[in-house]
Design a protein around this motif. Structure first.
Motif, PDB file in Angstrom:
ATOM      1  N   ALA A   1       0.761  -1.309  -0.057  1.00 14.42           N
ATOM      2  CA  ALA A   1      -0.010  -0.277   0.156  1.00 14.42           C
ATOM      3  C   ALA A   1       0.958   1.364  -0.040  1.00 14.42           C
ATOM      4  O   ALA A   1       0.513   2.171  -0.642  1.00 14.42           O
ATOM      5  N   VAL A   2       1.942   1.309   0.851  1.00  9.83           N
ATOM      6  CA  VAL A   2       2.703   2.374   0.871  1.00  9.83           C
ATOM      7  C   VAL A   2       3.452   2.488  -0.434  1.00  9.83           C
ATOM      8  O   VAL A   2       3.690   3.832  -1.165  1.00  9.83           O
ATOM      9  N   ALA A   3       3.793   1.552  -1.185  1.00  8.67           N
ATOM     10  CA  ALA A   3       4.501   1.591  -2.609  1.00  8.67           C
ATOM     11  C   ALA A   3       3.788   2.042  -3.504  1.00  8.67           C
ATOM     12  O   ALA A   3       4.127   3.048  -4.362  1.00  8.67           O
ATOM     13  N   GLY A   4       2.375   1.874  -3.466  1.00  9.44           N
ATOM     14  CA  GLY A   4       1.323   2.300  -4.347  1.00  9.44           C
ATOM     15  C   GLY A   4       1.221   3.593  -4.112  1.00  9.44           C
ATOM     16  O   GLY A   4       0.962   4.494  -5.134  1.00  9.44           O
ATOM     17  N   VAL A   5       1.189   4.130  -2.907  1.00 13.50           N
ATOM     18  CA  VAL A   5       0.827   5.712  -2.819  1.00 13.50           C
ATOM     19  C   VAL A   5       2.242   6.358  -3.257  1.00 13.50           C
ATOM     20  O   VAL A   5       2.151   7.425  -3.917  1.00 13.50           O
TER      21      VAL A   5
ATOM     22  N   VAL B   1       4.148   5.513  -5.607  1.00 12.39           N
ATOM     23  CA  VAL B   1       4.188   5.554  -7.246  1.00 12.39           C
ATOM     24  C   VAL B   1       3.110   6.519  -7.544  1.00 12.39           C
ATOM     25  O   VAL B   1       3.386   7.167  -8.637  1.00 12.39           O
ATOM     26  N   LEU B   2       1.959   6.845  -7.209  1.00 12.74           N
ATOM     27  CA  LEU B   2       0.937   7.682  -7.350  1.00 12.74           C
ATOM     28  C   LEU B   2       1.558   9.030  -7.315  1.00 12.74           C
ATOM     29  O   LEU B   2       1.378   9.896  -8.044  1.00 12.74           O
ATOM     30  N   LEU B   3       2.410   9.151  -6.203  1.00 10.38           N
ATOM     31  CA  LEU B   3       2.851  10.538  -5.918  1.00 10.38           C
ATOM     32  C   LEU B   3       4.021  10.859  -6.914  1.00 10.38           C
ATOM     33  O   LEU B   3       4.170  11.911  -7.426  1.00 10.38           O
ATOM     34  N   GLY B   4       4.846   9.849  -7.352  1.00  7.51           N
ATOM     35  CA  GLY B   4       5.650   9.970  -8.259  1.00  7.51           C
ATOM     36  C   GLY B   4       5.085  10.555  -9.849  1.00  7.51           C
ATOM     37  O   GLY B   4       5.785  11.232 -10.442  1.00  7.51           O
ATOM     38  N   TRP B   5       4.095   9.938  -9.964  1.00 10.24           N
ATOM     39  CA  TRP B   5       3.267   9.942 -11.253  1.00 10.24           C
ATOM     40  C   TRP B   5       2.832  11.686 -11.020  1.00 10.24           C
ATOM     41  O   TRP B   5       2.986  12.459 -12.016  1.00 10.24           O
ATOM     42  N   ALA B   6       2.218  12.170  -9.901  1.00 12.91           N
ATOM     43  CA  ALA B   6       1.787  13.499  -9.997  1.00 12.91           C
ATOM     44  C   ALA B   6       2.978  14.480  -9.593  1.00 12.91           C
ATOM     45  O   ALA B   6       3.059  15.630 -10.178  1.00 12.91           O
ATOM     46  N   ALA B   7       3.950  14.166  -8.716  1.00 14.59           N
ATOM     47  CA  ALA B   7       5.050  15.188  -8.591  1.00 14.59           C
ATOM     48  C   ALA B   7       6.616  14.247  -8.773  1.00 14.59           C
ATOM     49  O   ALA B   7       7.195  13.728  -7.793  1.00 14.59           O
TER      50      ALA B   7
ATOM     51  N   TRP C   1       9.957  15.281  -7.081  1.00 15.26           N
ATOM     52  CA  TRP C   1      10.130  14.802  -5.705  1.00 15.26           C
ATOM     53  C   TRP C   1       9.982  13.286  -5.333  1.00 15.26           C
ATOM     54  O   TRP C   1      10.613  12.693  -4.337  1.00 15.26           O
ATOM     55  N   TRP C   2       9.015  12.760  -6.303  1.00 18.16           N
ATOM     56  CA  TRP C   2       8.741  11.319  -5.823  1.00 18.16           C
ATOM     57  C   TRP C   2       8.981  10.305  -6.927  1.00 18.16           C
ATOM     58  O   TRP C   2       8.654   9.094  -6.644  1.00 18.16           O
ATOM     59  N   GLY C   3       9.534  10.939  -8.109  1.00 24.25           N
ATOM     60  CA  GLY C   3       9.351   9.968  -9.350  1.00 24.25           C
ATOM     61  C   GLY C   3      10.351   8.890  -9.316  1.00 24.25           C
ATOM     62  O   GLY C   3      11.754   9.441  -9.496  1.00 24.25           O
ATOM     63  N   ALA C   4      10.093   7.863  -8.952  1.00 27.24           N
ATOM     64  CA  ALA C   4      11.094   6.701  -9.028  1.00 27.24           C
ATOM     65  C   ALA C   4      11.493   6.306 -10.292  1.00 27.24           C
ATOM     66  O   ALA C   4      12.690   5.860 -10.418  1.00 27.24           O
ATOM     67  N   SER C   5      10.648   6.621 -11.300  1.00 28.41           N
ATOM     68  CA  SER C   5      11.107   6.362 -12.840  1.00 28.41           C
ATOM     69  C   SER C   5      11.634   7.439 -13.463  1.00 28.41           C
ATOM     70  O   SER C   5      10.964   8.609 -13.357  1.00 28.41           O
ATOM     71  N   GLY C   6      12.481   7.399 -14.307  1.00 32.95           N
ATOM     72  CA  GLY C   6      13.238   8.591 -15.091  1.00 32.95           C
ATOM     73  C   GLY C   6      12.298   8.994 -16.149  1.00 32.95           C
ATOM     74  O   GLY C   6      12.975   9.959 -16.789  1.00 32.95           O
ATOM     75  N   THR C   7      11.339   8.065 -16.577  1.00 34.48           N
ATOM     76  CA  THR C   7      10.563   8.598 -17.998  1.00 34.48           C
ATOM     77  C   THR C   7       9.227   8.560 -17.705  1.00 34.48           C
ATOM     78  O   THR C   7       8.683   7.905 -16.724  1.00 34.48           O
ATOM     79  N   ARG C   8       8.475   9.529 -18.554  1.00 35.31           N
ATOM     80  CA  ARG C   8       7.104   9.555 -18.173  1.00 35.31           C
ATOM     81  C   ARG C   8       6.283   8.243 -18.626  1.00 35.31           C
ATOM     82  O   ARG C   8       5.439   7.994 -17.739  1.00 35.31           O
ATOM     83  N   ALA C   9       6.700   7.594 -19.110  1.00 33.04           N
ATOM     84  CA  ALA C   9       6.157   6.358 -19.708  1.00 33.04           C
ATOM     85  C   ALA C   9       6.121   5.212 -18.580  1.00 33.04           C
ATOM     86  O   ALA C   9       5.142   4.444 -18.266  1.00 33.04           O
ATOM     87  N   GLY C  10       7.296   5.277 -17.996  1.00 33.87           N
ATOM     88  CA  GLY C  10       7.474   4.478 -16.747  1.00 33.87           C
ATOM     89  C   GLY C  10       6.614   4.907 -15.673  1.00 33.87           C
ATOM     90  O   GLY C  10       5.905   3.713 -14.931  1.00 33.87           O
ATOM     91  N   ARG C  11       6.604   6.167 -15.431  1.00 37.37           N
ATOM     92  CA  ARG C  11       5.582   6.624 -14.256  1.00 37.37           C
ATOM     93  C   ARG C  11       4.171   6.450 -14.486  1.00 37.37           C
ATOM     94  O   ARG C  11       3.329   5.824 -13.747  1.00 37.37           O
ATOM     95  N   ALA C  12       3.731   6.650 -15.714  1.00 37.74           N
ATOM     96  CA  ALA C  12       2.207   6.455 -15.999  1.00 37.74           C
ATOM     97  C   ALA C  12       1.937   4.935 -16.107  1.00 37.74           C
ATOM     98  O   ALA C  12       0.938   4.602 -15.771  1.00 37.74           O
TER      99      ALA C  12
ATOM    100  N   LEU D   1      15.711  13.726   1.963  1.00 34.71           N
ATOM    101  CA  LEU D   1      14.638  13.108   2.033  1.00 34.71           C
ATOM    102  C   LEU D   1      13.733  13.192   0.502  1.00 34.71           C
ATOM    103  O   LEU D   1      14.005  13.892  -0.408  1.00 34.71           O
ATOM    104  N   PRO D   2      12.706  12.370   0.364  1.00 38.94           N
ATOM    105  CA  PRO D   2      11.991  11.254   1.373  1.00 38.94           C
ATOM    106  C   PRO D   2      12.748   9.906   1.282  1.00 38.94           C
ATOM    107  O   PRO D   2      12.456   9.020   2.092  1.00 38.94           O
ATOM    108  N   ALA D   3      13.864   9.656   0.560  1.00 40.09           N
ATOM    109  CA  ALA D   3      14.559   8.359   0.380  1.00 40.09           C
ATOM    110  C   ALA D   3      15.102   7.714   1.479  1.00 40.09           C
ATOM    111  O   ALA D   3      15.032   6.585   2.089  1.00 40.09           O
ATOM    112  N   THR D   4      15.822   8.808   2.536  1.00 42.88           N
ATOM    113  CA  THR D   4      16.582   8.115   3.477  1.00 42.88           C
ATOM    114  C   THR D   4      15.851   7.779   4.563  1.00 42.88           C
ATOM    115  O   THR D   4      16.202   7.044   5.615  1.00 42.88           O
ATOM    116  N   VAL D   5      14.436   8.154   4.644  1.00 48.19           N
ATOM    117  CA  VAL D   5      13.524   7.705   5.482  1.00 48.19           C
ATOM    118  C   VAL D   5      12.589   6.646   5.225  1.00 48.19           C
ATOM    119  O   VAL D   5      12.570   5.563   5.967  1.00 48.19           O
TER     120      VAL D   5
END
Length: 542
Positions: free
Chosen positions: A291-295, A297-303, A306-317, A374-378
């Protein structure tokens, strides 16, 4: 002065492609090595592995019953027509090579398949352009290895049942589908795009050959993988991706629907309030981590900054769309409606396979490190610590697994010993034994004809009058140690009607032993929980 070292620590694996590739090889090899020594016997083998043994022994391929009737009766419920071909392939390889089916599926295949699955995860991590691919793969593997809390978890399926077609599809097919889907959007030329579409199409065909679940999982994965095109309004490319992946699964589903009009199915659709995630993830730490991972990923899509774990727009989408699908499965009635429409009945919970949860969890390790790290180190240490402390390792006894020699079959030793005795007895009549022994015996020798097996495997017999299904069930309950009140009284006639020659029972009571003796059976084998007897020539009460 504190920000710089904290930010560097948050990068976790500040390595180039060469080092991360070696890490991927190490993870893949480690998964293969661990799988070779993990043993978690599964009674689904009675419907899959034993079919391979039958093909190896007879040289024939059929979609009919190979468990009770040597191909004379219709296939098991929900398996007519029998679309998957992997069991036939294994049987033919066994026949051609001289290596027994049991050795192929339990010794040779698991480490190779698990290593390949690890590499498939790596390809998906790179296809989605994770910012820290090495750390992402490591956390993905940790989530799999610590998934022993439920019998249907991704780790349990992918590493302790990987010789079964459906598990191999989940472990290898789903990640590769997403990776090929990503390649469709990363392609730099029309030729590269066509190659990616061809790969998606081939994976659709292979998925159907591995499991019936591919008929609904593959098209759903294709729709999720098409999310970047749908968002960009590239309708033609998105439709081409979905069509390429779905062609074979849809054709197989239509064929199954046409044939099953004449087949009585007893499995019920998913209940209106059932949640597939409770079966797959449970309600403990793995579910919370997912559930945390899902949140994230969605934050990475929106922002993404700060939160994008993927370096490409296609990956985040794509990752975000997968999370939304997973969230939809949590809504009451949604799984019920989908399973009713698709007709997927008892396997509807596998809708959860559309969501590549292990990689989504792994993406947490690729969250950017911004101010003060932050936020990775936490987040990353918290997720890793939660899994280590609160999850169940696959090799833990609580997961129902045991560590054994890489050369040992993934069958309970006492079951295999009893099965070996049954095969050595060379019965010409039927064999009555607990389902675990029956499965092992039919893996050893296709000529073993059982009275019964697991209840859901016997459901088809109700539609065949000459099968004497009530008598079979009464005897099977007796030897499993769960009889109904009148089963013992029905046993003498049932033994005669079904021409039982060998009978093995788990922890038999004195009444059952007396009934077998009265029917002419002589006790010849005692080991662990099992007592086996053979009917003397001309024995019985007449």
């Amino acid at each position: 002065g504190l920000a710089v070292p904290v930010w560097r620590a948050a990068r976790l694996v500040p390595a180039g492609p060469g080092r991360t590739t070696w890490l991927a090889l190490l993870v893949s090899g480690g998964l293969g090595a661990l799988t070779s020594v993990l043993s978690r016997p599964d009674l689904d083998d009675a419907a899959f592995v034993t079919r391979s043994t039958w093909v190896a022994g007879t040289g024939r391929i059929t979609d009919r019953d190979t468990m009770f009737s040597d191909g004379a009766w219709p296939g098991l419920n929900g398996q007519s027509p029998y679309v998957p071909s992997v069991e036939a392939l294994v049987g033919l390889v066994s026949r051609a090579s001289g290596v027994s089916v049991g050795s192929l599926v339990y010794v040779v295949l698991p480490p190779l398949a698990a290593a390949a699955a690890g590499w498939a995860l790596w390809l998906l991590v790179r296809a989605w352009d994770a910012r820290r691919p090495g750390a992402t793969l490591a956390l993905t593997a940790a989530f799999l290895l610590l998934g022993g809390g439920t019998a249907a978890s991704f780790g349990t399926y992918e590493l302790t049942r990987i010789w079964q077609g459906k598990a191999f599809f989940l472990a290898l097919g789903v990640p590769l589908l997403y990776a090929c889907g990503a390649a469709c959007w990363h392609a730099s030329s029309p030729r590269a795009r066509r190659l990616a579409l061809a790969g998606v199409g081939v994976l659709g065909v292979v998925g159907v050959g591995l499991t019936t679940s591919a008929t609904f999982v593959v098209p759903a994965v294709a729709v999720v993988a098409a999310a970047p095109g749908l968002l960009a309004r590239a309708w033609g490319r998105a439709l081409a991706l979905v069509a390429a992946a779905s062609a074979a699964p849809v054709a197989a589903a239509l064929a199954s629907v046409l044939v099953r009009r004449s087949v009585a199915l007893t499995a019920e659709p998913l209940g209106p309030t059932e949640n597939p995630w409770l079966k797959v993830l449970g309600a403990g730490v793995p579910a919370l981590v997912a559930a945390v991972a899902g949140v994230v990923v969605l934050l990475g899509w929106a922002a993404p900054r700060w939160w994008g774990a993927s370096g490409t727009r296609a990956g985040r989408a794509t990752a975000g769309a997968a999370v939304l699908v997973g969230a939809a499965l949590c809504v009451p009635w949604v799984p019920h409606v989908v399973s009713s429409v698709l007709g997927t009945t008892a396997i509807s919970w596998r809708l959860a396979w559309v969501v590549p949860v292990p990689v989504l969890v792994g993406l947490v390790a690729s969250v950017p490190a911004r101010r003060l790290g932050l936020p990775a180190t936490v987040l990353v240490p918290a997720v890793a610590l939660a899994l280590v402390v609160g999850a169940v390792p696959l090799w833990d006894a609580r997961a129902g697994t045991a560590l054994q020699s890489p050369r040992a079959w993934k069958v309970f030793p006492e079951d295999l010993r009893a099965a070996e005795w049954v095969v050595r007895a060379e019965p010409s009549g039927r064999v009555l034994a607990p389902a675990r022994v029956v499965s092992a015996a039919q893996t050893l020798d296709h000529a073993v004809v059982p009275v019964g097996a697991r209840p859901d495997h016997m459901a088809t017999l109700d539609t065949i009058p000459e099968a004497h299904a009530p008598e079979r069930r009464a005897l099977q309950r007796l030897v499993e140690g769960a009889p109904e009140p009148d089963d013992l009284a029905r046993a003498p006639r049932a033994l005669e009607v079904l021409d039982v020659e060998v009978a093995c029972a788990a922890w038999p009571g004195e009444e059952l032993r007396a009934a077998l003796a009265a029917a002419g059976f002589v006790e010849q084998y005692v080991d662990g929980p099992y007592l086996c007897a053979r009917r003397a020539p001309g024995g019985g009460s007449g």
